[in-house]
Design a protein around this motif. Structure first.
Motif, short mmCIF file in Angstrom:
data_model
loop_
_atom_site.label_atom_id
_atom_site.label_comp_id
_atom_site.label_asym_id
_atom_site.label_seq_id
_atom_site.Cartn_x
_atom_site.Cartn_y
_atom_site.Cartn_z
N PRO A 48 -4.85 17.27 20.47
CA PRO A 48 -4.24 15.99 20.88
C PRO A 48 -4.99 15.30 22.01
O PRO A 48 -4.99 14.08 22.10
N LYS A 49 -5.66 16.07 22.88
CA LYS A 49 -6.43 15.46 23.97
C LYS A 49 -7.63 14.68 23.41
O LYS A 49 -8.05 13.68 23.99
N ARG A 50 -8.17 15.15 22.31
CA ARG A 50 -9.29 14.45 21.68
C ARG A 50 -8.82 13.10 21.12
O ARG A 50 -9.52 12.09 21.25
N LEU A 71 -8.43 7.09 21.49
CA LEU A 71 -7.69 5.84 21.67
C LEU A 71 -8.07 5.16 22.99
O LEU A 71 -8.20 3.93 23.06
N LYS A 72 -8.27 5.97 24.04
CA LYS A 72 -8.62 5.41 25.35
C LYS A 72 -9.97 4.71 25.31
O LYS A 72 -10.10 3.57 25.80
N GLY A 105 -21.47 3.95 17.87
CA GLY A 105 -21.47 5.23 18.55
C GLY A 105 -20.08 5.82 18.69
O GLY A 105 -19.91 7.04 18.63
N TRP A 106 -19.07 4.95 18.87
CA TRP A 106 -17.70 5.45 19.05
C TRP A 106 -17.21 6.16 17.80
O TRP A 106 -16.69 7.28 17.87
N HIS A 166 -2.26 5.44 14.68
CA HIS A 166 -2.15 6.88 14.94
C HIS A 166 -1.21 7.18 16.11
O HIS A 166 -1.48 8.04 16.96
N GLU A 167 -0.10 6.44 16.13
CA GLU A 167 0.89 6.64 17.19
C GLU A 167 2.25 6.98 16.60
O GLU A 167 2.67 8.14 16.66
#
Length: 361
Positions: free
Chosen positions: A309-311, A316-317, A268-269, A290-291
């Protein structure tokens, strides 16, 4: 009582026969009240409990019957619909989250759901990042998600919100509705086909119970006002319950969630963040985080304005959260297995004799 209107079909009939139980009939759990269940049976509505044997065989609390489950029930009397649950049919889908508490446990929100309505109100509490979390839960469940943007009358531009959601949920139907102004009902009605099971989930105060009443054409669920200062609501629905709608579908209303704690990941992720997973395939390094890596296609998409960027932050969170959750669950299972092994280890003759005598008492 015709169980076909409650979602019974030939596949479930085959699964029921494969249980190999005698003197039982199929029934569906329509409400969960802890140790007691409200069920719909060929005789009508009744109450039911599990046998102690079935509880032992199922083991985990998440394997116990939940709203939407189909069970094998043996009536208590020649007349009446009350009975005892002796078996549980395999689930076609299971909507779950991490239960509250320090011990990692799965909580089943609903079972055997075909469509999962992710309800988000277009008020001050609207949050795309939260909706991404619900999409992960939906894709993990096996049900097909539908985003329902409620209280569209509170938004100056509901179509903009629809477009924003479509960007984070490509291919997922997004419907803006207003029960107050009776807008969007035709689109919802078209999904409520006979035999289809629909569940609603979302934050407290998002308007789930109002939608149930709106679709039913009568007040079958309590509703209450939300706080004006932050648009946050209180829990109106206190337990999960399944309702038969005049359109022919059955709908499950669930208590609102202050915060959705994800349980497990079954693809699902990556499905919820499909745009990022596709971009990641173009990164120079296959293990790119991706950092700070050079040649990161995801970072390049952010710099070009293609990706919010918030997405990426939420991507990552939630990845870290799911990995941590999976590690805790593995640790818990090892501890349970070790405890079972220890309890089954050979004991001294005195202990064996005492256990033998106790079993015969």
């Amino acid at each position: 009582m015709d169980l076909n209107v409650w979602g019974w079909n030939s596949e479930r009939d085959t699964a029921f026969e494969q249980l190999g139980l005698e003197h039982v009939c199929p029934a569906r759990v329509i409400a969960d009240h802890g140790r007691k269940y409200r069920v719909i049976t060929p005789r009508g509505e009744g109450w039911a409990e599990m046998t102690g044997k079935l509880q032992f065989e199922l083991g985990e609390r998440s394997e116990y019957p939940a709203v939407g489950d189909w069970v094998a029930l043996r009536y208590l009397e020649d007349e009446g619909a009350d009975g005892v649950i002796h078996g549980l049919l395999p689930r076609s889908s299971r909507i779950s989250r991490r239960a509250a508490g320090s011990v990692p446990m799965e909580q089943i929100v609903a079972a055997n759901v075909d469509l999962l309505f992710l309800v988000a109100a277009l008020n001050q509490d609207f949050n795309l990042r939260r909706l991404e979390r619900y999409l992960i839960m939906a894709w993990n469940s096996g049900a097909s998600p539908v985003v329902v943007l409620s209280k569209a009358d509170l938004s100056d531009d509901p179509e903009r919100h629809v477009s924003d959601v479509e960007l984070i949920a490509p291919g997922v139907p997004v419907i803006a509705v207003s029960a107050l102004q009776d807008e969007g009902k035709e689109q919802i009605d078209a999904l409520l086909k006979p035999g289809v099971t629909v569940a609603l989930t979302g934050s407290s105060g998002s308007g789930k119970s109002t939608i149930v009443n709106w679709m039913a054409g009568q007040d079958i669920q309590l509703t209450q006002e939300i706080r004006e200062d932050d648009s946050r609501g209180r829990h109106t629905t206190t337990h999960r319950e399944l309702f038969l709608l005049p359109q022919g579908a059955v709908m499950i209303d669930t208590p609102g969630m202050r915060e959705l704690q994800l349980w497990d990941d079954d693809g699902g992720w990556s499905e919820a963040f499909n745009d990022i997973t596709e971009l990641a395939k173009q990164c120079r390094f296959s293990d790119c985080h991706h950092e700070l890596e050079a040649g990161c296609a995801v970072k390049e998409a952010i710099q070009s304005g293609q990706l919010d960027p918030k997405r990426l932050d939420n991507y990552l969170k939630t990845q870290r959260e799911l990995k941590y959750q999976a590690a805790k669950e593995r640790s818990r299972q090892r501890a349970v297995k070790a405890a079972v092994g220890k309890s089954e280890a050979p004991r001294g003759k005195g202990a064996q004799r005492r256990r033998y005598e106790r079993d015969w008492e």
